[in-house]
Design a protein around this motif. Structure first.
Motif, PDB file in Angstrom:
ATOM      1  N   HIS A   1       0.805  -1.222   0.000  1.00  0.00           N
ATOM      2  CA  HIS A   1       0.000   0.000   0.000  1.00  0.00           C
ATOM      3  C   HIS A   1       0.839   1.273   0.000  1.00  0.00           C
ATOM      4  N   VAL A   2       2.157   1.152  -0.178  1.00  0.00           N
ATOM      5  CA  VAL A   2       3.013   2.333  -0.053  1.00  0.00           C
ATOM      6  C   VAL A   2       2.758   3.367  -1.145  1.00  0.00           C
ATOM      7  N   HIS A   3       2.200   2.934  -2.279  1.00  0.00           N
ATOM      8  CA  HIS A   3       1.884   3.886  -3.339  1.00  0.00           C
ATOM      9  C   HIS A   3       0.465   4.426  -3.233  1.00  0.00           C
ATOM     10  N   ASP A   4      -0.317   3.832  -2.356  1.00  0.00           N
ATOM     11  CA  ASP A   4      -1.730   4.211  -2.252  1.00  0.00           C
ATOM     12  C   ASP A   4      -1.985   5.256  -1.185  1.00  0.00           C
ATOM     13  N   SER A   5      -1.170   5.275  -0.136  1.00  0.00           N
ATOM     14  CA  SER A   5      -1.397   6.200   0.969  1.00  0.00           C
ATOM     15  C   SER A   5      -0.078   6.523   1.649  1.00  0.00           C
ATOM     16  N   GLY A   6       0.081   7.794   1.980  1.00  0.00           N
ATOM     17  CA  GLY A   6       1.290   8.195   2.696  1.00  0.00           C
ATOM     18  C   GLY A   6       1.351   7.675   4.111  1.00  0.00           C
ATOM     19  N   TYR A   7       0.221   7.185   4.623  1.00  0.00           N
ATOM     20  CA  TYR A   7       0.212   6.635   5.978  1.00  0.00           C
ATOM     21  C   TYR A   7       0.736   5.205   6.007  1.00  0.00           C
TER      22      TYR A   7
ATOM     23  N   PHE B   1      12.814  10.291  14.631  1.00  0.00           N
ATOM     24  CA  PHE B   1      12.713   9.252  13.599  1.00  0.00           C
ATOM     25  C   PHE B   1      11.264   9.051  13.168  1.00  0.00           C
ATOM     26  N   ALA B   2      10.360   8.950  14.123  1.00  0.00           N
ATOM     27  CA  ALA B   2       8.954   8.752  13.806  1.00  0.00           C
ATOM     28  C   ALA B   2       8.372   9.981  13.118  1.00  0.00           C
ATOM     29  N   GLY B   3       8.681  11.164  13.657  1.00  0.00           N
ATOM     30  CA  GLY B   3       8.163  12.388  13.057  1.00  0.00           C
ATOM     31  C   GLY B   3       8.638  12.580  11.630  1.00  0.00           C
ATOM     32  N   GLY B   4       9.921  12.303  11.383  1.00  0.00           N
ATOM     33  CA  GLY B   4      10.454  12.423  10.027  1.00  0.00           C
ATOM     34  C   GLY B   4       9.812  11.436   9.069  1.00  0.00           C
ATOM     35  N   THR B   5       9.559  10.224   9.554  1.00  0.00           N
ATOM     36  CA  THR B   5       8.952   9.197   8.708  1.00  0.00           C
ATOM     37  C   THR B   5       7.510   9.546   8.364  1.00  0.00           C
ATOM     38  N   ILE B   6       6.736   9.971   9.363  1.00  0.00           N
ATOM     39  CA  ILE B   6       5.323  10.311   9.128  1.00  0.00           C
ATOM     40  C   ILE B   6       5.212  11.525   8.214  1.00  0.00           C
ATOM     41  N   ALA B   7       6.015  12.544   8.479  1.00  0.00           N
ATOM     42  CA  ALA B   7       5.968  13.746   7.653  1.00  0.00           C
ATOM     43  C   ALA B   7       6.381  13.452   6.220  1.00  0.00           C
ATOM     44  N   ALA B   8       7.422  12.629   6.042  1.00  0.00           N
ATOM     45  CA  ALA B   8       7.878  12.299   4.693  1.00  0.00           C
ATOM     46  C   ALA B   8       6.804  11.526   3.935  1.00  0.00           C
ATOM     47  N   GLY B   9       6.144  10.603   4.590  1.00  0.00           N
ATOM     48  CA  GLY B   9       5.082   9.845   3.922  1.00  0.00           C
ATOM     49  C   GLY B   9       3.948  10.743   3.470  1.00  0.00           C
ATOM     50  N   MET B  10       3.546  11.669   4.317  1.00  0.00           N
ATOM     51  CA  MET B  10       2.443  12.565   3.972  1.00  0.00           C
ATOM     52  C   MET B  10       2.834  13.543   2.871  1.00  0.00           C
ATOM     53  N   LEU B  11       4.058  14.058   2.901  1.00  0.00           N
ATOM     54  CA  LEU B  11       4.480  15.052   1.927  1.00  0.00           C
ATOM     55  C   LEU B  11       4.826  14.434   0.570  1.00  0.00           C
TER      56      LEU B  11
ATOM     57  N   GLN C   1      -3.886  10.237   1.425  1.00  0.00           N
ATOM     58  CA  GLN C   1      -5.034   9.435   1.009  1.00  0.00           C
ATOM     59  C   GLN C   1      -5.494   8.532   2.148  1.00  0.00           C
ATOM     60  N   PRO C   2      -6.762   8.106   2.124  1.00  0.00           N
ATOM     61  CA  PRO C   2      -7.230   7.149   3.139  1.00  0.00           C
ATOM     62  C   PRO C   2      -6.372   5.886   3.140  1.00  0.00           C
ATOM     63  N   LEU C   3      -6.287   5.270   4.291  1.00  0.00           N
ATOM     64  CA  LEU C   3      -5.458   4.084   4.476  1.00  0.00           C
ATOM     65  C   LEU C   3      -6.318   2.839   4.508  1.00  0.00           C
ATOM     66  N   THR C   4      -5.822   1.769   3.926  1.00  0.00           N
ATOM     67  CA  THR C   4      -6.513   0.487   3.993  1.00  0.00           C
ATOM     68  C   THR C   4      -6.081  -0.246   5.256  1.00  0.00           C
ATOM     69  N   GLY C   5      -7.036  -0.649   6.068  1.00  0.00           N
ATOM     70  CA  GLY C   5      -6.720  -1.361   7.299  1.00  0.00           C
ATOM     71  C   GLY C   5      -6.261  -2.781   7.043  1.00  0.00           C
ATOM     72  N   LEU C   6      -5.799  -3.444   8.081  1.00  0.00           N
ATOM     73  CA  LEU C   6      -5.288  -4.809   7.937  1.00  0.00           C
ATOM     74  C   LEU C   6      -6.381  -5.810   7.610  1.00  0.00           C
ATOM     75  N   THR C   7      -7.627  -5.458   7.870  1.00  0.00           N
ATOM     76  CA  THR C   7      -8.746  -6.344   7.520  1.00  0.00           C
ATOM     77  C   THR C   7      -9.525  -5.814   6.314  1.00  0.00           C
ATOM     78  N   GLY C   8      -8.903  -4.892   5.568  1.00  0.00           N
ATOM     79  CA  GLY C   8      -9.496  -4.423   4.318  1.00  0.00           C
ATOM     80  C   GLY C   8     -10.397  -3.220   4.424  1.00  0.00           C
ATOM     81  N   GLN C   9     -10.637  -2.703   5.609  1.00  0.00           N
ATOM     82  CA  GLN C   9     -11.525  -1.555   5.754  1.00  0.00           C
ATOM     83  C   GLN C   9     -10.793  -0.268   5.385  1.00  0.00           C
ATOM     84  N   ALA C  10     -11.558   0.733   4.947  1.00  0.00           N
ATOM     85  CA  ALA C  10     -10.990   2.040   4.618  1.00  0.00           C
ATOM     86  C   ALA C  10     -10.936   2.897   5.882  1.00  0.00           C
ATOM     87  N   ILE C  11      -9.779   3.516   6.119  1.00  0.00           N
ATOM     88  CA  ILE C  11      -9.584   4.377   7.281  1.00  0.00           C
ATOM     89  C   ILE C  11      -9.387   5.800   6.783  1.00  0.00           C
ATOM     90  N   ALA C  12     -10.227   6.716   7.229  1.00  0.00           N
ATOM     91  CA  ALA C  12     -10.157   8.102   6.789  1.00  0.00           C
ATOM     92  C   ALA C  12      -8.821   8.736   7.164  1.00  0.00           C
TER      93      ALA C  12
END
Length: 290
Positions: free
Chosen positions: A73-79, A147-157, A162-173
């Motif tokens: 899912h790395v191309h689908d959501s920055g989260y 480390f965590a802040g840099g990783t989260i910010a880099a993913g979002m930027l 985009q919404p994230l897909t949960g581990l059981t397939g649900q969409a997370i806003a």
């Protein structure tokens, strides 16, 4: 004529303050020493610089690492990026980050023969122990936040919000996904403190900085291997690496927090046992040689 005798009050001598410097004074000195070390500053810089680079490289790959949790899912959501990084870092990066300072902070005094000089500053072994322990824990938590802040910010930027897909397939806003990702990284605080305590124990016991830094990483890797062996479910619960995976339950359709509570108790147990062992070892040590 009446002469009135006046007496000039004599200044009273002020008793010297004989109070010994406490943990606060020792803590300030340890922080100053740590801040002056090139290694500690370099580690903070690496924790800030590496995440954006890794995120950019993963985002540019045509084939995502689909064999890793949230890799597909790395191309689908920055989260998804910080969760992938968290799963990867739990294997050996986080134990290493916890041990770089903690594994050396006591052993360095043995290496340089400065214990007697340190103890002649009117501070007790107890003061020194807690000052070094608090310095190591505080520094490791700072590295974790960077480390965590840099990783989260880099993913979002770089990827987006985009919404994230949960581990059981649900969409997370998006807003909920950000909160869960931050919480997932926060769940590593307790095991990071546990690994810090383990590194402190090895630093005191071995008096060898290299061993104090490398051994927690090796121990963490062995724990990871034991945790992957089927039939060792009971043993797996008591491993210090298991709490690093407890965040998985937060991303299920129906979130569950049982592993988080268990992981917190296990991490606390490791921390208490390791710190107690380190403290008793330092109290009983003969430092007349240096």
């Amino acid at each position: 004529m009446t002469i009135t005798a006046t007496t000039t009050p004599q200044p009273t001598a002020t008793a010297p303050d004989k109070r010994r410097p406490g943990v606060g004074a020792a803590l300030r000195w340890e922080i100053v020493k740590l801040a002056a070390q090139i290694r500690s500053r370099a580690l903070l810089a690496v924790a800030l610089i590496i995440p954006p680079i890794v995120v950019a490289v993963l985002n540019g790959q045509q084939q995502p690492p689909s064999d890793t949790i949230y890799g597909r899912h790395v191309h689908d959501s920055g989260y998804a990026m910080p969760l992938l990084m968290l799963a990867w870092a739990a294997q050996w990066v986080l134990p290493l980050l916890a041990a770089v300072v903690a594994g050396d902070i006591f052993a360095a005094e043995d290496q340089h023969g400065t214990w007697k000089t340190l103890l002649t500053r009117s501070v007790s072994r107890t003061h020194i122990f807690w000052a070094k322990t608090l310095t190591a824990i505080g520094y490791n938590l700072l590295v974790l936040v960077v480390f965590a802040g840099g990783t989260i910010a880099a993913g979002m930027l770089i990827v987006g919000t985009q919404p994230l897909t949960g581990l059981t397939g649900q969409a997370i806003a998006s807003g909920t996904a950000l909160r869960l990702v931050v919480t997932a990284w926060a769940t590593t605080i307790a095991p990071i403190i546990g690994f810090t305590a383990l590194a402190l124990l090895l630093s005191v016991r071995t008096r060898n900085p290299a061993f104090g830094i490398a051994a927690p990483v090796v121990i963490g890797f062995v724990m990871q291997l034991l945790g992957s062996v089927t039939g060792l479910d009971l043993t797996r619960k008591f491993l210090l690496t298991t709490p690093l995976e407890a965040w998985h339950g937060l991303f299920a359709q129906h979130p569950f927090t049982g592993p988080l509570a268990t992981g917190l108790a296990v991490s606390a147990g490791w921390t208490i046992i390791c710190l107690a062992g380190a403290y008793l070892s330092l109290r009983r040590r003969d430092i007349t040689g240096g």
